[in-house]
Design a protein around this motif. Structure first.
Motif, PDB file in Angstrom:
ATOM      1  N   HIS A  37       0.843  -1.191   0.000  1.00  0.00           N
ATOM      2  CA  HIS A  37       0.000   0.000   0.000  1.00  0.00           C
ATOM      3  C   HIS A  37       0.882   1.245   0.000  1.00  0.00           C
ATOM      4  O   HIS A  37       1.811   1.355   0.820  1.00  0.00           O
ATOM      5  CB  HIS A  37      -0.910   0.021   1.231  1.00  0.00           C
ATOM      6  N   TYR A  49      -1.378  -1.278  -4.059  1.00  0.00           N
ATOM      7  CA  TYR A  49      -2.591  -0.483  -3.866  1.00  0.00           C
ATOM      8  C   TYR A  49      -2.178   0.981  -3.704  1.00  0.00           C
ATOM      9  O   TYR A  49      -1.537   1.342  -2.710  1.00  0.00           O
ATOM     10  CB  TYR A  49      -3.345  -0.952  -2.628  1.00  0.00           C
ATOM     11  N   GLN A  91      -3.434   4.571  -2.946  1.00  0.00           N
ATOM     12  CA  GLN A  91      -4.598   5.149  -2.280  1.00  0.00           C
ATOM     13  C   GLN A  91      -4.418   6.652  -2.095  1.00  0.00           C
ATOM     14  O   GLN A  91      -3.292   7.169  -2.141  1.00  0.00           O
ATOM     15  CB  GLN A  91      -4.781   4.484  -0.910  1.00  0.00           C
ATOM     16  N   PHE A  93      -4.644   5.991   2.786  1.00  0.00           N
ATOM     17  CA  PHE A  93      -3.385   5.366   3.165  1.00  0.00           C
ATOM     18  C   PHE A  93      -3.135   5.536   4.670  1.00  0.00           C
ATOM     19  O   PHE A  93      -2.758   4.574   5.362  1.00  0.00           O
ATOM     20  CB  PHE A  93      -2.230   5.969   2.374  1.00  0.00           C
ATOM     21  N   TRP A 118      -5.310   3.201   6.518  1.00  0.00           N
ATOM     22  CA  TRP A 118      -4.801   1.828   6.438  1.00  0.00           C
ATOM     23  C   TRP A 118      -3.639   1.620   7.411  1.00  0.00           C
ATOM     24  O   TRP A 118      -3.570   0.590   8.090  1.00  0.00           O
ATOM     25  CB  TRP A 118      -4.359   1.538   5.007  1.00  0.00           C
TER      26      TRP A 118
END
Length: 343
Positions: A156, A230, A232, A237, A240
């Motif tokens: 991510h 991913y 974002q 982010f 997450w």
């Protein structure tokens, strides 16, 4: 007939390439090298266009000369069978076919060296996201040393707004053999070599999921050592990251499954933060169910697939280094229920 087949193949090749560039309505492949979404990928894309133009020009010249020779000097009905006059030692031709290829090779070399220098010599700015990627047979480990997060297989990163650029610098390590980190829309291939740290950087400018692949043969399951990045928004982010930091939540309702996890070989390979499980050979499972896939992208992360994976990993990923746990049905259900709480 052979000429018509050759011509059809060439036409199809050029038409397919043209469609890849020209028709924005066509769905993009997640690994489409012609749709770069990061500065390093755009640099490589520009270089690819230059190389394609040069080699395309060479192809057209050679093909035109070949076609001219075939048409002009084809055998005629009144041919007496004698060889034409032989000509040797044309200094002008020899100089031309020596100098021109040298100039082409030098031009391609200089263009390639320039792109490599630009990509590799970029220094990380102050607002960089630092990630350590470790290649294992056959999965990826990601560590965010400045953010206190460890995860696996799904990377991510925040989108890099041109107004507020936030690039991601990735330190590449290998835990066993050679691997290669390659997400075509974000950057070029960079190898992970044991005892030789490498690095790369990306600055994705569009949110979404970008797919990649280990691009260096690393063993039986090399083909299923997949990459998912991913990208974002910054808020997503950060959210997450906050979700990944806390330890696993202890749930008394699945205590039997936790006991099975902690008394079998699972504990030797996997880490679950907040428990006694502190293995390093397999992925960190603290927030397993927050991931979309299991087995390094080989299967969707569903309870059914998770159960199959525990029962017999070779069903999903033949050649996997994870052993079959040989649990009975009751133990398998309990362990799966426990893993489903790791969110």
């Amino acid at each position: 007939m052979s000429w018509r087949v050759l011509g059809s193949g060439i036409l199809a090749c050029f038409c397919g390439t043209g469609l890849a560039f020209a028709d924005p309505s066509l769905p993009l492949s997640p690994t489409n090298i012609f749709a770069p979404a990061s500065t390093p990928a755009k640099s490589i894309f520009g270089l690819s266009l230059f190389v394609l133009a040069v080699t395309g020009a060479i192809f057209l010249v050679v093909f035109a000369l070949l076609l001219y020779s075939v048409m002009k000097f084809r055998r005629r009905r009144n041919d007496d069978g004698r060889e034409p006059p032989q000509v040797y030692g044309s200094n002008q031709v020899e100089v031309a076919w020596t100098i021109i290829p040298i100039l082409i090779v030098v031009a391609l070399f200089m263009a390639t060296a320039r792109v490599i220098a630009v990509v590799q010599k970029t220094s990380p700015p102050g607002n960089v996201i630092a990630v350590t990627a470790i290649g294992h047979q056959f999965w990826w480990e990601y560590r965010y040393p400045d953010l206190g997060v460890v995860t696996a297989n799904e990377l991510h990163v925040p989108v890099s707004d041109p107004v507020h650029p936030t690039p991601t610098f990735i330190k590449l390590l290998s835990a066993d053999t050679d691997h290669s980190f390659w997400v075509p829309r974000l950057g070029g291939k960079t190898d992970l070599i044991p005892n030789h740290p490498n690095s790369m950087w990306i600055d994705p400018q569009e949110t979404g999921v970008y797919l990649g692949q280990c691009a260096q043969y690393c063993g039986t399951q090399h083909a299923k050592m997949l990459l998912r990045v991913y990208v974002q928004s910054r808020d997503e982010f950060d959210r997450w990251i906050r979700h990944q930091r806390p330890p696993a939540v202890v749930n008394d309702a699945v205590s039997q499954g936790q006991r099975i996890f902690e008394t079998t070989a699972c504990i030797n390979c996997h880490t679950v933060s907040g428990t006694v499980a502190n293995g390093r050979f397999g992925p960190d499972l603290t927030h397993l169910m927050s991931r979309d896939t299991i087995a390094a992208g080989a299967a969707l992360n569903t309870p059914e697939n998770l159960r199959r994976w525990i029962l017999n990993p070779n069903q999903i990923k033949p050649g996997s280094l994870m052993p079959a746990m040989e649990l009975n049905e009751q133990e398998l259900d309990a362990l799966t229920a426990y893993l489903e709480t790791l969110r």
